[in-house]
Design a protein around this motif. Structure first.
Motif, PDB file in Angstrom:
ATOM      1  N   GLN A 149       0.834  -1.204   0.000  1.00 10.71           N
ATOM      2  CA  GLN A 149       0.000   0.000   0.000  1.00 10.71           C
ATOM      3  C   GLN A 149       0.867   1.251   0.000  1.00 10.71           C
ATOM      4  OE1 GLN A 149      -2.479   0.405   3.487  1.00 10.71           O
ATOM      5  NE2 GLN A 149      -3.081   2.500   2.980  1.00 10.71           N
ATOM      6  N   GLY A 150       1.896   1.253   0.844  1.00  7.33           N
ATOM      7  CA  GLY A 150       2.782   2.405   0.935  1.00  7.33           C
ATOM      8  C   GLY A 150       3.515   2.678  -0.371  1.00  7.33           C
ATOM      9  N   ILE A 151       3.903   1.609  -1.063  1.00  6.09           N
ATOM     10  CA  ILE A 151       4.580   1.763  -2.358  1.00  6.09           C
ATOM     11  C   ILE A 151       3.602   2.334  -3.389  1.00  6.09           C
ATOM     12  CG2 ILE A 151       5.653   0.514  -4.260  1.00  6.09           C
ATOM     13  CD1 ILE A 151       6.749  -1.448  -2.108  1.00  6.09           C
ATOM     14  N   ARG A 152       2.374   1.795  -3.413  1.00  2.20           N
ATOM     15  CA  ARG A 152       1.368   2.285  -4.370  1.00  2.20           C
ATOM     16  C   ARG A 152       1.074   3.775  -4.153  1.00  2.20           C
ATOM     17  NH1 ARG A 152      -1.461  -2.321  -2.871  1.00  2.20           N
ATOM     18  NH2 ARG A 152      -2.923  -1.023  -1.683  1.00  2.20           N
ATOM     19  N   GLU A 153       1.014   4.168  -2.888  1.00  2.00           N
ATOM     20  CA  GLU A 153       0.671   5.554  -2.562  1.00  2.00           C
ATOM     21  C   GLU A 153       1.871   6.495  -2.686  1.00  2.00           C
ATOM     22  OE1 GLU A 153      -0.956   5.348   1.343  1.00  2.00           O
ATOM     23  OE2 GLU A 153      -2.862   4.462   0.688  1.00  2.00           O
ATOM     24  N   GLY A 154       3.048   5.932  -2.964  1.00  2.00           N
ATOM     25  CA  GLY A 154       4.243   6.755  -3.082  1.00  2.00           C
ATOM     26  C   GLY A 154       4.844   7.158  -1.748  1.00  2.00           C
ATOM     27  N   LYS A 155       4.358   6.562  -0.649  1.00  2.00           N
ATOM     28  CA  LYS A 155       4.884   6.888   0.676  1.00  2.00           C
ATOM     29  C   LYS A 155       6.195   6.146   0.953  1.00  2.00           C
ATOM     30  CE  LYS A 155       1.259   9.369   1.837  1.00  2.00           C
ATOM     31  NZ  LYS A 155       0.266   8.832   2.798  1.00  2.00           N
ATOM     32  N   ILE A 204      13.366   3.322   3.991  1.00  2.00           N
ATOM     33  CA  ILE A 204      12.273   2.867   3.133  1.00  2.00           C
ATOM     34  C   ILE A 204      11.260   3.962   2.800  1.00  2.00           C
ATOM     35  CG2 ILE A 204      12.473   0.500   3.969  1.00  2.00           C
ATOM     36  CD1 ILE A 204       9.961   0.931   5.638  1.00  2.00           C
ATOM     37  N   VAL A 205      11.249   5.043   3.585  1.00  2.00           N
ATOM     38  CA  VAL A 205      10.308   6.126   3.304  1.00  2.00           C
ATOM     39  C   VAL A 205      10.729   6.871   2.060  1.00  2.00           C
ATOM     40  CG1 VAL A 205       9.424   8.363   4.115  1.00  2.00           C
ATOM     41  CG2 VAL A 205       9.561   6.426   5.699  1.00  2.00           C
ATOM     42  N   ASN A 206       9.779   7.108   1.190  1.00  2.00           N
ATOM     43  CA  ASN A 206      10.030   7.843  -0.048  1.00  2.00           C
ATOM     44  C   ASN A 206       9.921   9.353   0.250  1.00  2.00           C
ATOM     45  OD1 ASN A 206      10.312   8.812  -2.609  1.00  2.00           O
ATOM     46  ND2 ASN A 206       8.565   7.707  -3.481  1.00  2.00           N
ATOM     47  N   LYS A 207      11.028   9.989   0.435  1.00  2.00           N
ATOM     48  CA  LYS A 207      11.017  11.397   0.823  1.00  2.00           C
ATOM     49  C   LYS A 207      10.555  12.305  -0.316  1.00  2.00           C
ATOM     50  CE  LYS A 207      14.594  10.777   4.326  1.00  2.00           C
ATOM     51  NZ  LYS A 207      14.594   9.305   4.229  1.00  2.00           N
TER      52      LYS A 207
END
Length: 209
Positions: A149-155, A204-207
């Protein structure tokens, strides 16, 4: 003296079962399933052996009960945390903080949950493989879904969620080991948990998300 009510009897029953569970876990962590005897558990629970047998017919019946109850407790917590409507990063923080705090307050449970995958096949016999698969799926599945979910949302960074899960959980286990060492002063515990969580999420957080 008036007879006890059904509610009072049920309360006493639950208290005794919890005594037995606590004793079984303590002895299990010292001796393992194969080395544990019902007499050891009764002695640790400070109750007559016959009373332990009143609730559980034998050692394996008791350990199946203990494993099942604690596996269900873990499943309930993981699902309620990781499958909630909370924002992804917040869920990952809440999830990590719970395990870090639990490691500090109940260090023996870290060892318990680490040990049971190897013992599930022995305790559950023919059903062991299915129980182990369900346990692993319930422990890892919700985390994988949150990461996806986090990857899909760009988070989160667009990496393989299986790799993120392995690194995240490996780092969390390292933090749990540190928190369960008994060498972390209470006044430093919160700061240490924050530091561990920051380390877990920093990679892992997409800044840019």
């Amino acid at each position: 003296m008036s007879p006890r009510s059904s509610e009072q009897n049920e309360k006493i029953r639950e208290e005794r079962i919890q005594q037995i569970i606590d004793a079984a876990i303590a002895v299990y962590l010292e001796k393992g399933v194969r080395g544990t005897e019902m007499g050891d558990i009764a002695k640790r629970a400070n109750m007559a052996r016959g009373l332990v047998y009143y609730y559980f017919k034998d050692k394996m019946d008791l350990f199946r009960f203990v494993f099942t109850r604690l596996i269900e407790e873990a499943k309930t917590y993981i699902s309620s945390t990781l499958l909630s409507d909370e924002e992804v990063i917040s869920k990952l923080r809440t999830y990590a903080r719970f395990y870090l705090r639990s490691s500090q307050l109940k260090p023996h449970m870290v060892q318990f949950y680490r040990n049971i995958p190897a013992d599930i096949p022995f305790v559950f016999g023919d059903k062991g493989e299915a129980v182990l698969k369900e346990y692993v799926d319930n422990a890892t599945g919700p985390l994988h879904r949150v990461l996806e979910q986090g990857i899909r949302e760009g988070k989160l960074k667009p990496l393989d969620p299986r790799l993120i899960s392995a690194v995240y959980w490996g780092g969390l286990m390292g933090g749990m080991n540190a928190m369960s060492s008994g060498q972390v002063p209470e006044e430093q515990a919160e700061r240490m948990m924050d530091d561990v969580i920051d380390i877990l999420l920093d990679g892992i957080v997409n800044k840019k998300g």
